[in-house]
Design a protein around this motif. Structure first.
Motif: not given
Length: 276
Positions: A168-172
């Motif tokens: 679960d990796t979020v890139i903003s």
């Protein structure tokens, strides 16, 4: 490839800039236009035309075509044995659509495409001036962001990656600079579930990836989950290599209304594929 002023062929700083430009010009990491070219059948995932407005285009075959050489400008800032790069690329071309309208039948639409992309990088001098490229090597790079110039109403807010390698990796921030060895790395044929969060619940969202065999350019459609969320499924390539993924959003009318202009926003990321 690059726009800019004249360089002094004897000035060490100008020679360093030219060496870095040569690396940029020969590296796929800085090629932002060819990773999602080509025309393919529409892959929106649905064929139900019930209730479709009669003057709405149902795309059957569509894709981008670059009509001129991209205009690139690399701003290079030298600081000792480091060089900081801001690369801007302006691209012109057409979005070509062959589709069906319930009131007129087959239609062909060609929309003018103008867009600007940007990424950042850091080079370090690892050798001396007599080495290839005067000792300069790429050590850090960012992803890239691109948007249409004439109208730009769509925007990616963030991207979530879910897979075995990245639960679960979020890139903003698509232009966050990272060490090249820290690029996203996936297993061969690993299943990836990306989710794009955007500013509009009615966009057309796709993942564009390049395969080393036919059909070469693959376009993976995303399914809307409502509230501006779009999810897709894709498997990484079989062979280990540096690869590129483009997450692109188009305003719905760009594909379905022949009078609406090209309206695009996209993020590009390099990633690595490795054998388990």
């Amino acid at each position: 490839m690059f726009a800019g002023g004249e360089k002094n062929p004897q000035d060490p700083a100008d020679l360093d800039e030219r060496a870095i430009e040569d690396i940029i010009g020969g590296s796929d990491c800085f090629e932002l236009t060819s990773h999602f070219e080509g025309t393919a059948v529409d892959d929106s995932g649905g064929t139900d035309t019930t209730g479709v407005i009669k003057d709405t285009i149902l795309p059957v075959l569509w894709g981008r075509r670059i009509t001129g050489h991209p205009n690139s400008h690399a701003q290079i800032t030298l600081a000792g044995d480091s060089a900081f790069i801001s690369l801007t690329i302006h691209t012109v071309g057409t979005l070509n659509i062959i589709g069906w309208r319930a009131d007129t039948g087959w239609v062909g639409v060609q929309e003018l495409l103008n867009e600007t992309s940007q990424l950042f990088a850091i080079f370090k001098r690892r050798g001396v001036a007599t080495d290839p490229h005067r000792g300069w090597e790429l050590t850090h790079i960012s992803g890239a962001t691109g948007a249409s110039d004439s109208i730009s109403t769509v925007e990616i807010d963030s991207l979530r990656i879910q897979s075995t390698s990245y639960p679960d990796t979020v890139i903003s921030n698509p232009v966050h600079i990272f060490a090249v060895e820290d690029a996203l790395t996936f297993l061969s044929e690993e299943e990836i579930k990306p989710t794009v969060y955007a500013n509009d619940p009615s966009l057309r969202v796709f993942l564009h990836v390049f395969m080393p065999n036919w059909p070469w350019h693959v376009r993976v459609p995303f399914v809307s989950g409502g509230n501006g969320t779009y999810t897709g499924i894709w498997h990484t390539q079989l062979l280990p290599a540096v690869r590129f993924a483009v997450f692109g959003c188009l305003q719905y009318e760009t594909l379905h209304d022949e009078d609406y202009p090209y309206d695009f926003h996209g993020w590009l990321f390099p990633y690595l594929v490795r054998i388990p």
